[in-house]
Design a protein around this motif. Structure first.
Motif, PDB file in Angstrom:
ATOM      1  N   PRO A  77      42.931  47.788  46.557  1.00 35.36           N
ATOM      2  CA  PRO A  77      44.036  47.975  45.347  1.00 35.36           C
ATOM      3  C   PRO A  77      45.436  47.645  46.309  1.00 35.36           C
ATOM      4  O   PRO A  77      46.247  47.140  45.697  1.00 35.36           O
ATOM      5  CB  PRO A  77      43.989  49.532  45.277  1.00 35.36           C
ATOM      6  CG  PRO A  77      42.740  50.286  45.584  1.00 35.36           C
ATOM      7  CD  PRO A  77      42.251  49.379  46.824  1.00 35.36           C
ATOM      8  N   LEU A  78      45.406  48.004  47.405  1.00 32.85           N
ATOM      9  CA  LEU A  78      46.695  47.765  48.260  1.00 32.85           C
ATOM     10  C   LEU A  78      46.946  46.086  48.299  1.00 32.85           C
ATOM     11  O   LEU A  78      47.744  45.505  48.170  1.00 32.85           O
ATOM     12  CB  LEU A  78      46.748  48.384  49.683  1.00 32.85           C
ATOM     13  CG  LEU A  78      47.096  49.597  49.770  1.00 32.85           C
ATOM     14  CD1 LEU A  78      46.812  50.317  51.170  1.00 32.85           C
ATOM     15  CD2 LEU A  78      48.265  49.896  49.254  1.00 32.85           C
ATOM     16  N   LEU A  79      45.766  45.434  48.586  1.00 32.63           N
ATOM     17  CA  LEU A  79      45.904  43.780  48.722  1.00 32.63           C
ATOM     18  C   LEU A  79      45.937  43.393  47.410  1.00 32.63           C
ATOM     19  O   LEU A  79      46.800  42.190  47.206  1.00 32.63           O
ATOM     20  CB  LEU A  79      44.433  43.388  49.272  1.00 32.63           C
ATOM     21  CG  LEU A  79      44.260  43.884  50.654  1.00 32.63           C
ATOM     22  CD1 LEU A  79      42.889  43.424  51.201  1.00 32.63           C
ATOM     23  CD2 LEU A  79      45.358  43.304  51.704  1.00 32.63           C
ATOM     24  N   TYR A  80      45.289  43.879  46.244  1.00 31.39           N
ATOM     25  CA  TYR A  80      45.375  43.177  44.980  1.00 31.39           C
ATOM     26  C   TYR A  80      46.921  43.548  44.211  1.00 31.39           C
ATOM     27  O   TYR A  80      47.269  42.578  43.794  1.00 31.39           O
ATOM     28  CB  TYR A  80      44.433  43.859  44.155  1.00 31.39           C
ATOM     29  CG  TYR A  80      44.205  43.426  42.657  1.00 31.39           C
ATOM     30  CD1 TYR A  80      43.548  42.009  42.439  1.00 31.39           C
ATOM     31  CD2 TYR A  80      44.448  43.929  41.651  1.00 31.39           C
ATOM     32  CE1 TYR A  80      43.490  41.778  41.305  1.00 31.39           C
ATOM     33  CE2 TYR A  80      44.248  43.683  40.346  1.00 31.39           C
ATOM     34  CZ  TYR A  80      43.869  42.354  40.148  1.00 31.39           C
ATOM     35  OH  TYR A  80      44.033  41.828  38.805  1.00 31.39           O
ATOM     36  N   ARG A  81      47.219  44.726  44.496  1.00 29.98           N
ATOM     37  CA  ARG A  81      48.381  45.025  43.672  1.00 29.98           C
ATOM     38  C   ARG A  81      49.730  45.393  44.643  1.00 29.98           C
ATOM     39  O   ARG A  81      50.829  45.519  44.229  1.00 29.98           O
ATOM     40  CB  ARG A  81      48.282  46.211  42.823  1.00 29.98           C
ATOM     41  CG  ARG A  81      48.206  46.017  41.243  1.00 29.98           C
ATOM     42  CD  ARG A  81      49.241  45.048  40.806  1.00 29.98           C
ATOM     43  NE  ARG A  81      48.761  44.329  39.544  1.00 29.98           N
ATOM     44  CZ  ARG A  81      48.507  44.654  38.407  1.00 29.98           C
ATOM     45  NH1 ARG A  81      48.531  46.068  38.227  1.00 29.98           N
ATOM     46  NH2 ARG A  81      48.107  43.912  37.648  1.00 29.98           N
ATOM     47  N   GLY A  82      49.296  45.891  45.824  1.00 29.58           N
ATOM     48  CA  GLY A  82      50.460  46.188  46.842  1.00 29.58           C
ATOM     49  C   GLY A  82      50.698  47.577  46.657  1.00 29.58           C
ATOM     50  O   GLY A  82      51.651  48.211  47.200  1.00 29.58           O
TER      51      GLY A  82
END
Lengths: 669, 175
Positions: free
Chosen positions: A445-450
């Protein structure tokens, strides 16, 4: 002349089918009880005849639709001369009478198939299966003929034109969704008949489970596809962009799916290890009972839903009686006969047996949760305690944690061995997958949406935890083969079915988690020239027009959509239609599907001054929901194709040839 | 033996559920769905379509059974249901309109072209009252009893058949 009589021919064919079903319900069972081979032999030809005559009736109704025979009430109420031919064809099952007829056709079809592929089963067993199928069929044919005759005429004053098919149903999704769903519902009747026959004959052995497994898998695969199609249809047709509403009608299809899933797994244990026999039988009974109950809930109108069906108390009462008789009788047979056939087989708590038991417990808890939420408003209302509605908050609050917990055991279950295995072995197989799932799930989720999102992480961790151990297991299993490909070839189709089915669950979970949390929706006022930006896409309204379709008038908008980063552009055309015959307005959504995101534009309402309220949505990973369901269904079909079951069919031929004329055969087998 | 008795509980439980289903057959589920059913008509304050100085509020709906119809000039189905509404008004049923997301001129034009069954029209250009009523889109019709409580909600176009089979019986029921 003959053309004018088509509806009467259909009606007559239905009556003949009913008589055949009655013979099928009585003779084989009586034959099995009194050991008369001739009586037992009635089952198969009656099943074939019944299928033939219901098919004739169904063809007659279809012909009445195709020929625009508005003297037939059913056609007059659900069709129109302007309706395109393919919707006339599908309108047959777009209404109560026709869909019950389709139900019965499929029931007879499954019964016929079951009578052909009987496997190497003893004759009295086949006779009992046929008898039970016959009884179910009698119930449904009586229901059609007494309360829901599709061939009712409107004579002498027939209408000039029909009232038209509900615009919501004029759509491809609705052409394929009900048949798939019914195939699933009805397919469970075969394993139900089998369970009852096994109870009656006191013969709950490995042979019946081996025989029942492919049928269960097939019915389950159909139901899975049926539910997915329903969800897909609601998604693009209702115009809200939702894909599951926890609506009673949806729940009615989910209930047998949940117990059916439990049944698929528990049959595996019963076949491989001979344990859980009574439990498997109970699941078989419950699954079909829930299919019937679903039919009751949908058809009687005791619960409100987005799917509007005619509410007729007489029909509701009839199905309720049918349901009550079927369920009470089968549970009574179960209560009286089940204890006799139970066996104790030992297993370790760290074994596939035990984990499948845990899976079953979770699935049953889920079933009870959904069942309670669905009937609770009805029960309160009956007790005079007020009118409430149970909505998504209840279901989501319970279903999400239950699913996550079940996933934990799913990851373990697919790699453990039957009977038991050492903790050390299991840890060795799983630790890497576990760590990888946790790290990737939290990072993604961090990589996808920050920004981090708990539910998305939970979904991804669960999905990876299901998939990664299985991947490792596939490598372990192929290690000793000469090459990796040769190793893969050696794995059985039912193993591949299991892998694919579980991957399907993981894919669906990812879809649910991402689209539920990262969905972007904007409601905006737009007029020609207005531009809106949603998730990096520029939506510009270029044109607003009116057009005339075959049976509707429509306001159409043309939107030019430009992708911010690549600059590529395309057009989308949402519509607001007014169907002329019914005066019903309908939203025709414009969709730009993609594997990783859907763009979804629906027209709201005309705000005057040439502008419209528009709903623009960006739905990431929404396709994964249905893609996963297709994987699951395909997994189910792969398992059916396993050699194991084909071998059973081959060996059947031999004893049959020898046993010709041997009337005492069933006593010795 | 004990186990068998335990297993007999299953059909008994099911029959209990079936009993509820049986009772459910005679209950009307449509009364269960709308959150607004049997609730008071939401409070509002607005002007009327004809006169921007005339103010009305929820007391308008007290004293008589009233059909409240949400309509707009932009809505084609509203035009189609006008004959049915005029017929209802002819039968001495009090009708109040909510002119929803519309302009005064267009609304007036509509009424002069298609007829005016309404005693008064609440002017709701921003759709605030419509929002409070939970309107999905026009047309929608609410039956409000003499105490200003919503008793029936009809979503969408009112057909002549709906008038006969749903609206008139409901009006009779609450009069």
């Amino acid at each position: 002349m003959l053309i004018k009589m088509i509806p009467e021919i259909g009606h007559f064919a239905l009556i003949i089918a009913l008589l055949m079903a009655m013979v099928q319900a009585v003779m084989p069972l009586a034959g099995a009880a009194t050991r008369r081979p001739l009586w037992m032999a009635y089952g198969q030809p009656m099943a074939a005849g019944q299928f033939l005559f219901i098919a004739i009736a169904y063809a007659c109704l279809t012909a009445s639709y195709m020929l625009d025979d508005f003297s037939v009430a059913n056609v007059a109420n659900n069709s129109n001369s302007l309706l395109p031919w393919y919707y006339k064809f599908s309108a047959v099952w777009g209404n109560h009478e026709g869909s019950v007829l389709l139900w019965s056709l499929m029931l007879a079809g499954w019964g016929f198939a079951a009578s052909v592929f009987t496997g190497n089963l003893p004759r009295d067993m086949v006779a009992r299966v046929m008898g039970v199928m016959g009884m179910v069929c009698v119930g449904f044919l009586l229901f059609i003929l007494i309360t829901s005759n599709p061939f009712e005429r409107l004579l002498p004053d027939m209408p000039q034109d029909g009232a038209d098919l509900n615009p919501l149903l004029q759509d491809f999704g609705l052409v394929v969704h009900p048949p798939m769903l019914y195939m699933g519902y009805v397919g469970f009747s075969v394993v139900f008949a089998f369970a009852i026959a096994a109870l009656m004959g006191g013969r709950l052995d490995a042979a019946w489970t081996r025989w029942a497994r492919p049928w269960t898998n097939l019915a389950w695969a159909f139901l899975t596809v049926g539910i997915a199609l329903g969800s897909w249809w609601a998604y693009y047709e209702l115009g809200w962009g939702g894909w599951w509403f926890w609506d009673p009608v949806e729940n009615a299809s989910l209930l047998p799916w949940l117990t059916g899933t439990a049944l698929v797994h528990s049959l595996a244990v019963t076949e491989k290890r001979g344990s859980f026999k009574s439990w498997t039988v109970l699941l078989a009974i419950s699954t079909f009972s829930l299919s019937l109950m679903g039919t009751f809930l949908v058809r009687s109108g005791v619960l409100t839903s987005v799917h509007a069906f005619a509410n007729d108390p007489a029909r509701g009462f009839f199905i309720l009686m049918l349901l009550a008789i079927t369920v009470t009788l089968s549970l009574l047979v179960f209560a009286l006969r089940a204890p006799r056939v139970s066996h104790k087989v030992g297993f370790n708590w760290l074994s596939r047996d035990a984990l499948l038991l845990v899976n079953n417990i979770f699935l049953v808890i889920m079933t009870v949760t959904v069942l309670l939420g669905t009937v609770y408003p009805l029960i309160l209302d009956s007790l005079g305690l007020g009118k409430i509605s149970v909505g998504p908050p209840y279901f989501n609050a319970l279903f999400v944690p239950l699913t996550v917990m079940m996933c934990i055991f799913m990851g373990l279950g697919s790699v453990t061995r039957w009977k038991g295995m050492a903790v050390r072995d299991l840890v060795r197989k799983l630790w890497l997958a576990g760590v990888a799932a946790l790290v990737l799930g939290i990072l993604m989720p961090l990589l996808y949406r920050g920004e981090w999102n708990l539910f998305v992480s939970l979904g991804i961790v669960s999905a990876l935890w299901i998939v990664l151990p299985m991947v490792r297991d596939v490598f372990d299993k192929t290690r000793h083969a000469s090459s990796f490909i040769a190793g893969l070839r050696k794995l059985s189709l039912s193993y591949w079915g299991m892998v694919l089915g579980h991957i399907g669950v993981a894919v669906t979970i990812v879809g649910v988690a991402v689209v539920s949390n990262y969905n972007i929706e904007r409601n905006v006022r737009m007029s020609p020239g207005t531009t809106v930006e949603v998730a990096g896409y520029q939506f510009t309204m270029t044109e607003l027009a009116e057009r005339r379709g075959p049976n509707f008038l429509a306001d159409t908008t043309i939107l030019q959509v430009q992708r911010g980063d690549t600059g590529s552009s395309f057009t989308m055309r949402p519509e607001k239609r007014l169907y002329l015959a019914t005066g019903m307005p309908m939203t025709q959504v414009a969709l730009r599907p993609g594997l990783f995101r859907d763009l979804y534009v629906a027209m709201g309402e005309d705000l005057g001054d040439g502008s419209w309220a528009m709903r623009v949505q960006y739905k990431p990973f929404v396709r994964w929901l249905w893609l996963g369901a297709l994987f699951m269904a395909f997994g189910g079909v792969l398992a059916v194709l396993d050699k194991r079951y084909r071998r059973a069919t081959v060996t059947r031929e031999a004893p049959k040839a020898i046993g010709k004329g041997d009337t005492a055969q069933e006593a010795t087998v | 033996m004990k186990r068998r008795l335990l297993l007999l509980l299953l059909p008994v439980c099911f029959l209990g559920l079936a009993l509820f289903f049986f009772q459910g057959l005679s209950l009307d589920p449509s009364q269960r769905d709308s959150a607004l059913m049997a609730r008071e008509f939401p409070a509002f304050e607005a002007t009327t379509l004809r006169d921007k100085n005339q103010r009305v509020d929820q007391s308008l709906l007290q004293g008589d059974v009233t059909l409240v119809n949400v309509w707009g000039e932009w809505c084609p189905a509203c035009k189609q249901e006008m004959p049915q509404l005029l017929e209802l008004a002819d039968q001495d049923i009090r009708m109040v309109g909510v002119n929803y997301r519309d302009t005064r001129e267009k609304g007036m034009e509509f009424l002069s072209e298609f007829g005016d069954p309404f005693e008064v029209n609440i002017f709701d250009p921003e759709g605030e009252l419509g929002f409070d009523l939970g309107v999905y889109g026009a047309p929608e019709t609410f039956l409000v009893d003499a105490d200003g409580v919503i008793r029936y909600h009809h979503k969408g176009y009112v057909s002549p058949q709906d008038v006969r089979e749903r609206i008139l019986p409901e009006v009779e029921k609450w009069r």
